[in-house]
Design an enzyme around this catalytic site. Sequence first.
Site, PDB file in Angstrom:
ATOM      1  N   ASP A  31      -3.939 -33.529 -31.067  1.00 26.37           N
ATOM      2  CA  ASP A  31      -2.546 -34.360 -31.195  1.00 26.37           C
ATOM      3  C   ASP A  31      -2.588 -35.090 -32.692  1.00 26.37           C
ATOM      4  O   ASP A  31      -1.563 -35.534 -32.851  1.00 26.37           O
ATOM      5  CB  ASP A  31      -2.790 -35.707 -30.163  1.00 26.37           C
ATOM      6  CG  ASP A  31      -3.993 -36.381 -30.326  1.00 26.37           C
ATOM      7  OD1 ASP A  31      -4.182 -37.120 -31.298  1.00 26.37           O
ATOM      8  OD2 ASP A  31      -4.902 -36.133 -29.562  1.00 26.37           O
ATOM      9  N   ASP A  83     -13.622 -34.924 -30.566  1.00 23.75           N
ATOM     10  CA  ASP A  83     -12.331 -35.411 -30.099  1.00 23.75           C
ATOM     11  C   ASP A  83     -11.952 -34.605 -29.016  1.00 23.75           C
ATOM     12  O   ASP A  83     -10.860 -34.429 -28.919  1.00 23.75           O
ATOM     13  CB  ASP A  83     -11.121 -35.436 -31.086  1.00 23.75           C
ATOM     14  CG  ASP A  83     -10.238 -36.450 -30.629  1.00 23.75           C
ATOM     15  OD1 ASP A  83     -10.162 -36.794 -29.674  1.00 23.75           O
ATOM     16  OD2 ASP A  83      -9.241 -36.233 -31.331  1.00 23.75           O
TER      17      ASP A  83
HETATM   18  N1  SPD Z   1     -10.374 -39.762 -20.677  1.00 23.91           N
HETATM   19  C1  SPD Z   1      -9.537 -39.318 -21.749  1.00 23.91           C
HETATM   20  C2  SPD Z   1     -10.749 -39.208 -23.012  1.00 23.91           C
HETATM   21  C3  SPD Z   1      -9.644 -38.293 -24.047  1.00 23.91           C
HETATM   22  C4  SPD Z   1     -10.565 -38.314 -25.082  1.00 23.91           C
HETATM   23  N2  SPD Z   1      -9.775 -37.648 -26.017  1.00 23.91           N
HETATM   24  C5  SPD Z   1      -8.586 -37.815 -26.465  1.00 23.91           C
HETATM   25  C6  SPD Z   1      -7.993 -37.211 -27.513  1.00 23.91           C
HETATM   26  C7  SPD Z   1      -7.170 -38.093 -28.285  1.00 23.91           C
HETATM   27  N3  SPD Z   1      -6.995 -37.625 -29.786  1.00 23.91           N
END
Ligand code: SPD
Length: 279
Positions: free
Chosen positions: A85, A154
């Site tokens: 994202d 991430d």
């Molecule tokens: N439970 C959702 C955890 C998500 C972690 N990653 C999110 C990506 C945002 N860049």
Amino acid sequence: MELWLTETYGPIRGGWKAGGVLYSKQSKYQLVEIVETERWGKTLVLDGCMMTTEKDEFVYHEMLTHPAMVSHPAPKSICVVGGGDGGTVREVLRHPGVERVVLAEIDGDVIDVCRKYFPDHTSKLDDPRVDIQVGDGFEYLKNHQGEFDIILSDSTDPIGPGEVLFTQEYFALTKRALRDGGVLVTQSHSPWDPDSRLRNIRDVLLHNFSQAHWYGAVIPTYPYGWWSFFFASDKVHPLESARIERMQEITQNSKYFTPAVHDAAFAVPAFLARELGVA
Ligand code: SPD
């Protein structure tokens, strides 16, 4: 008729009043959806799990990124694993010394759809310092040794396809891909999760790094509302090494991160200290 976006996460379920589904497509890897919600604006939902929203994303992206960036002595080369994202890349590039950011995201559809629906998240993806690698982050790290000052994991959660990014093998690869004295930060999960893997994640990190510090942040759109991360390194300590000038500089444009938030985030509540074995 009212429309609600719901996420079931083990024994709990969250619900957000929604305006409509703006996009829905099965990619090669997962169901990718963009849903308009009343409170949080547009949200990216992967396989039914809320990943990011327009209105609270800053908490997660700032807290995944800045604790490591202000603690490493000179972070120049950064790798973001997952994070299609773009929010983490955007935060990394707030630090003026950065020369290179690799974004290793497995699902090119996530990047494309976020470019369309999340212009702020993706605002730095075309910066010349950004190298977008669409492919498996695990495989990418295998072929890149000793290249990064910081790796930011991430990922999706440690269940399903994201599980591999919490294994001993993966953390060993991150260690090899880091330069001497590098820092790995990985998102983990909520301390309220009844099937907590936090102790296990810490133990596995400590097989590879001499330090693994848990820290937390309040993220209203993630299950239980209280989310967590680990900061692992051989040489950099998040409280002893953090540079106050760099924290103050970042705070000029941040929405969540401040020097006091940085320090407080690493305070471990008593029940969790016992669970993690650090009491
Ligand atoms: N439970 C959702 C955890 C998500 C972690 N990653 C999110 C990506 C945002 N860049």
